[in-house]
Design an enzyme around this catalytic site. Structure first.
Site, PDB file in Angstrom:
ATOM      1  N   ARG A 110      62.765  52.527  16.544  1.00 20.51           N
ATOM      2  CA  ARG A 110      63.432  53.832  16.503  1.00 20.51           C
ATOM      3  C   ARG A 110      64.110  54.183  17.820  1.00 20.51           C
ATOM      4  O   ARG A 110      64.866  55.145  17.915  1.00 20.51           O
ATOM      5  CB  ARG A 110      62.423  54.906  16.113  1.00 20.51           C
ATOM      6  CG  ARG A 110      61.855  54.659  14.723  1.00 20.51           C
ATOM      7  CD  ARG A 110      60.739  55.615  14.365  1.00 20.51           C
ATOM      8  NE  ARG A 110      59.942  55.053  13.278  1.00 20.51           N
ATOM      9  CZ  ARG A 110      59.326  55.766  12.345  1.00 20.51           C
ATOM     10  NH1 ARG A 110      59.418  57.084  12.365  1.00 20.51           N
ATOM     11  NH2 ARG A 110      58.616  55.185  11.405  1.00 20.51           N
ATOM     12  N   ASP A 123      54.287  29.097  13.081  1.00 20.19           N
ATOM     13  CA  ASP A 123      53.865  28.091  12.115  1.00 20.19           C
ATOM     14  C   ASP A 123      52.361  27.851  12.111  1.00 20.19           C
ATOM     15  O   ASP A 123      51.686  28.043  13.139  1.00 20.19           O
ATOM     16  CB  ASP A 123      54.563  26.764  12.419  1.00 20.19           C
ATOM     17  CG  ASP A 123      55.988  26.724  11.925  1.00 20.19           C
ATOM     18  OD1 ASP A 123      56.212  27.112  10.774  1.00 20.19           O
ATOM     19  OD2 ASP A 123      56.875  26.297  12.692  1.00 20.19           O
ATOM     20  N   THR A 131      57.139  33.810  22.541  1.00 23.44           N
ATOM     21  CA  THR A 131      58.348  34.281  23.200  1.00 23.44           C
ATOM     22  C   THR A 131      59.016  35.352  22.346  1.00 23.44           C
ATOM     23  O   THR A 131      59.194  35.175  21.139  1.00 23.44           O
ATOM     24  CB  THR A 131      59.326  33.111  23.450  1.00 23.44           C
ATOM     25  OG1 THR A 131      58.755  32.219  24.415  1.00 23.44           O
ATOM     26  CG2 THR A 131      60.671  33.609  23.975  1.00 23.44           C
ATOM     27  N   GLU A 133      62.363  37.792  21.695  1.00 29.77           N
ATOM     28  CA  GLU A 133      63.807  37.882  21.920  1.00 29.77           C
ATOM     29  C   GLU A 133      64.180  39.364  21.907  1.00 29.77           C
ATOM     30  O   GLU A 133      64.414  39.959  20.860  1.00 29.77           O
ATOM     31  CB  GLU A 133      64.541  37.118  20.825  1.00 29.77           C
ATOM     32  CG  GLU A 133      64.128  35.655  20.740  1.00 29.77           C
ATOM     33  CD  GLU A 133      64.406  35.020  19.396  1.00 29.77           C
ATOM     34  OE1 GLU A 133      64.463  33.785  19.342  1.00 29.77           O
ATOM     35  OE2 GLU A 133      64.569  35.757  18.398  1.00 29.77           O
ATOM     36  N   TYR A 166      52.029  22.452  12.840  1.00 22.04           N
ATOM     37  CA  TYR A 166      52.759  22.450  14.112  1.00 22.04           C
ATOM     38  C   TYR A 166      51.867  21.869  15.203  1.00 22.04           C
ATOM     39  O   TYR A 166      50.674  22.142  15.255  1.00 22.04           O
ATOM     40  CB  TYR A 166      53.135  23.888  14.455  1.00 22.04           C
ATOM     41  CG  TYR A 166      54.160  24.048  15.544  1.00 22.04           C
ATOM     42  CD1 TYR A 166      55.517  24.089  15.242  1.00 22.04           C
ATOM     43  CD2 TYR A 166      53.791  24.185  16.873  1.00 22.04           C
ATOM     44  CE1 TYR A 166      56.469  24.259  16.231  1.00 22.04           C
ATOM     45  CE2 TYR A 166      54.730  24.356  17.872  1.00 22.04           C
ATOM     46  CZ  TYR A 166      56.065  24.387  17.548  1.00 22.04           C
ATOM     47  OH  TYR A 166      57.000  24.555  18.533  1.00 22.04           O
TER      48      TYR A 166
END
Length: 209
Positions: A110, A123, A131, A133, A166
């Site tokens: 918001r 995974d 990480t 973004e 993974y």
């Protein structure tokens, strides 16, 4: 099936699902998710006059990324239009029968702050910090404080455990990452000059947050 708070606590107690340090279980374990906190390290992309960055050239990517550490009690100012890589404080380990997804907290949404551009999947088998973004889609700068709850992790139970989770057996390039990690797309076999990808016995280097 998405895990509820009771399911999450059971799996944490069993030890196959790991979220650590989980300093405040009552606050961080939500009805169907776990809140994760913002770490103190950030990777900033420097504005340059070059025509473009070649993502498959690791040395070139590294030239335009600088790491910033924000001291405890300080703030990282995310300006409108900025994109930086952050990290979670917590390290996670996802068992082979679960898939985790990373979502932003609505309170930050918001304020026009998004915490992932595309890497929302964690995974089965992944181990390490996540990480983030981080982008500011709004019109005003926003102060982000390390330690604040910035994202949430949702766990979905798979119909059956992954046969090849993974990890190192898949040459997974972000396994056990510590802090924010820049793109390693250049490690993908399709960019290998030796044409390793043409050999079906070769395993692709795989993504995860």
């Amino acid at each position: 099936m998405i895990l509820s708070d009771a399911d999450i606590l059971d799996r944490l107690a069993e030890g196959d699902l790991v979220v650590e340090p989980l300093d405040d279980i009552d606050q961080q374990v939500q009805p169907a998710s776990v809140d994760l906190r913002l770490g103190e390290r950030f990777l900033e992309f420097q504005r340059t006059n070059i025509p473009c960055i070649h993502p498959t050239e690791a040395d070139e990517v590294g030239e335009y990324v600088t790491e910033t550490t924000v001291a405890e009690g300080d703030e990282f100012i995310l300006h409108p239009g900025d994109f930086v890589l952050g990290t979670t404080t917590e390290r996670v380990e996802v068992p082979s029968d679960l898939l985790a997804t990373v979502q932003g907290r609505s309170s930050l949404g918001r304020l026009a702050i998004v915490i992932h551009a595309t890497a929302g999947i964690v995974d089965p088998g992944y181990k390490g910090q996540i990480t983030l973004e981080l982008s500011n889609l709004g019109a005003a700068p926003v102060a982000l404080s390390p330690g604040m709850r910035v994202s949430q992790l949702i766990f979905t139970e798979l119909k059956s455990p992954a046969n090849r989770p993974y990890g190192t057996d898949r040459d997974s390039k972000y396994q056990d990452q510590d802090g924010p990690q820049a793109s390693r797309i250049g490690d993908d076999p399709e960019f290998d000059g030796d044409d390793a990808a043409s050999d079906p016995s070769e395993t692709a280097a795989e993504d995860s947050p």
